[in-house]
Design an enzyme around this catalytic site. Structure first.
Site, mmCIF file in Angstrom:
data_model
loop_
_atom_site.group_PDB
_atom_site.id
_atom_site.type_symbol
_atom_site.label_atom_id
_atom_site.label_comp_id
_atom_site.label_asym_id
_atom_site.label_seq_id
_atom_site.Cartn_x
_atom_site.Cartn_y
_atom_site.Cartn_z
ATOM 1 N N ILE A 12 -22.541 -32.187 9.845
ATOM 2 C CA ILE A 12 -21.350 -33.042 9.856
ATOM 3 C C ILE A 12 -20.888 -33.332 8.427
ATOM 4 O O ILE A 12 -19.701 -33.247 8.110
ATOM 5 C CB ILE A 12 -21.632 -34.355 10.623
ATOM 6 N N TYR A 142 -35.334 -43.393 16.694
ATOM 7 C CA TYR A 142 -34.102 -42.966 16.012
ATOM 8 C C TYR A 142 -32.953 -43.926 16.332
ATOM 9 O O TYR A 142 -32.220 -44.350 15.436
ATOM 10 C CB TYR A 142 -33.763 -41.529 16.439
HETATM 11 P P1 NAD Z 1 -27.977 -32.756 9.602
HETATM 12 O O1 NAD Z 1 -29.470 -32.759 9.671
HETATM 13 O O2 NAD Z 1 -27.270 -31.439 9.589
HETATM 14 O O3 NAD Z 1 -27.469 -33.610 8.366
HETATM 15 C C1 NAD Z 1 -28.237 -34.595 7.744
HETATM 16 C C2 NAD Z 1 -28.206 -34.316 6.253
HETATM 17 O O4 NAD Z 1 -28.906 -35.367 5.590
HETATM 18 C C3 NAD Z 1 -28.891 -32.996 5.889
HETATM 19 O O5 NAD Z 1 -28.090 -32.267 4.982
HETATM 20 C C4 NAD Z 1 -30.201 -33.440 5.240
HETATM 21 O O6 NAD Z 1 -30.680 -32.509 4.293
HETATM 22 C C5 NAD Z 1 -29.790 -34.771 4.640
HETATM 23 N N1 NAD Z 1 -30.922 -35.691 4.455
HETATM 24 C C6 NAD Z 1 -31.882 -35.993 5.357
HETATM 25 N N2 NAD Z 1 -32.763 -36.848 4.820
HETATM 26 C C7 NAD Z 1 -32.334 -37.110 3.555
HETATM 27 C C8 NAD Z 1 -32.834 -37.906 2.483
HETATM 28 N N3 NAD Z 1 -33.953 -38.624 2.614
HETATM 29 N N4 NAD Z 1 -32.149 -37.920 1.327
HETATM 30 C C9 NAD Z 1 -31.021 -37.180 1.160
HETATM 31 N N5 NAD Z 1 -30.507 -36.406 2.130
HETATM 32 C C10 NAD Z 1 -31.167 -36.366 3.312
HETATM 33 O O7 NAD Z 1 -27.475 -33.648 10.834
HETATM 34 P P2 NAD Z 1 -26.005 -33.985 11.362
HETATM 35 O O8 NAD Z 1 -25.998 -33.627 12.792
HETATM 36 O O9 NAD Z 1 -24.986 -33.437 10.451
HETATM 37 O O10 NAD Z 1 -26.007 -35.575 11.276
HETATM 38 C C11 NAD Z 1 -25.286 -36.277 10.296
HETATM 39 C C12 NAD Z 1 -25.210 -37.749 10.655
HETATM 40 O O11 NAD Z 1 -24.561 -37.927 11.900
HETATM 41 C C13 NAD Z 1 -26.551 -38.451 10.767
HETATM 42 O O12 NAD Z 1 -26.440 -39.731 10.199
HETATM 43 C C14 NAD Z 1 -26.772 -38.561 12.261
HETATM 44 O O13 NAD Z 1 -27.584 -39.663 12.582
HETATM 45 C C15 NAD Z 1 -25.355 -38.739 12.745
HETATM 46 N N6 NAD Z 1 -25.153 -38.328 14.127
HETATM 47 C C16 NAD Z 1 -25.204 -37.016 14.471
HETATM 48 C C17 NAD Z 1 -24.985 -36.648 15.792
HETATM 49 C C18 NAD Z 1 -25.005 -35.210 16.247
HETATM 50 O O14 NAD Z 1 -24.790 -34.967 17.439
HETATM 51 N N7 NAD Z 1 -25.222 -34.242 15.385
HETATM 52 C C19 NAD Z 1 -24.742 -37.627 16.755
HETATM 53 C C20 NAD Z 1 -24.700 -38.958 16.364
HETATM 54 C C21 NAD Z 1 -24.901 -39.286 15.043
#
Ligand code: NAD
Length: 305
Positions: A12, A142
């Protein structure tokens, strides 16, 4: 505008960063590449390989860049991992988030836009689609940690006037989602199906989710840059079961796909969909993509890779 995006190498976060760079903003990305990928990082953004739990390194970025707006998107997103190791989940999603918010206050950030979850926050809900005012009873660590981050952000708003927009997403899918991860059923199904394998369904497949295409989520984030402060569900309001999802894949691909069934996973809700009326009214957000359209675009993207 000077904008800091945490998690900008992820699914995202990279899509949001592309849109912000495209609009001419000066974007800095902070990501520790734990699940994010370097190839996702927009070349027009400046990248720091920094962990949000590393206060000193994070503070260096805030001090030198002095962002006006922060999109806090980085998180530990694996529900199953959160069940196995709740302390690690809390370390990233709570302590890491507190670092980001505290430094935002300290370095004069005007607004924080937080990526939160609607899918994992409310728990088992009687009345669907669920509205923002419903009780919050997550069934996974989570969900607890994401809600905790929301509460800290609300606290920083209350005490220091930090503007905040909280976006509670449904089940987001689309280009760049990791098909090898534990989360992201659409990405996992797409990879398996394109590889000629059967997708695996945990449980009987009647569990429902509110699937939303990533471009719609990007639009919500862009609107949140200047839009009215608040807490918004970002979903379609529609429930789709995993069995129905497989049917949609079958229709889009024009061939029958037969899933395999295995035992259900703990920490997952059985039914969820999000009422998006508030986001429509206050942010001017309405999702554009239907699930078949989004799945078609997702399949095309994976095929082109
Ligand atoms: P993703 O794992 O692709 O993205 C998360 C990013 O955060 C990654 O690039 C990862 O390397 C980085 N990251 C993780 N831990 C870290 C740390 N300690 N320090 C620095 N960077 C760190 O996941 P996503 O699906 O893109 O999710 C992005 C956001 O959206 C998150 O906050 C997630 O909770 C939220 N979200 C996602 C969904 C979904 O369906 N994908 C649904 C609801 C909420």
């Amino acid at each position: 505008m000077k904008i800091l995006v945490t998690g900008g190498a992820g699914f995202i976060g990279s899509n949001v960063s592309d849109a912000l760079v495209g609009e001419g903003h000066n974007v800095v990305i902070v990501d520790n590449l734990s699940t994010g990928k370097e190839e996702n990082i927009n070349p027009g953004a400046q990248f720091y390989n920094v962990d949000i739990t590393d206060e000193e390194a994070l503070e260096d970025v805030f001090r030198s860049f002095e962002p006006e707006v922060v999109f806090h998107i980085a998180a530990q997103i694996d529900v199953r991992k959160s069940v196995e190791d709740p302390a690690f989940d809390a370390e990233v999603n709570v302590v890491g988030s507190v670092n980001v918010f505290r430094m935002s206050v300290q370095y004069g950030v005007r607004r924080v836009v937080l990526s939160s979850t609607g899918g994992a926050l409310y728990g088992e809900v009687g009345q669907l689609p669920v509205s923002e005012g419903a009780s919050v009873e997550p069934v996974s660590p989570y969900g607890v940690s994401k809600y905790c981050a929301e509460n800290y952000l609300n606290y920083f708003k209350r005490l220091y006037g930090l503007e905040r927009v909280i976006l509670r997403y449904g089940n987001v899918y689309g280009p760049r989602q990791d098909p090898l991860g534990e989360a992201g059923v659409v990405a996992i199904f797409t990879r398996k199906i394109l590889d000629g394998e059967s997708p695996t369904i945990f449980g009987d497949g009647t569990q429902t989710r509110d699937y939303i295409y990533v471009e719609d989520v990007v639009k919500a984030n862009v609107l949140a840059l200047e839009g009215k402060e608040g807490i918004y569900n970002i979903g379609t309001g529609k429930e789709t079961s995993v069995n129905e999802l497989v049917e949609i894949f079958s229709k889009v691909l024009g061939r029958e796909i037969k899933p395999e069934y295995t035992s259900p996973r703990i920490g997952e809700v059985t039914r969820i969909s999000l009422n998006g009326d508030m986001a429509k009214r206050e942010l001017g957000f309405t999702p554009k993509y239907s699930l078949p359209e989004g799945i078609k675009k997702t399949i095309d993207w994976y095929r082109g890779k």
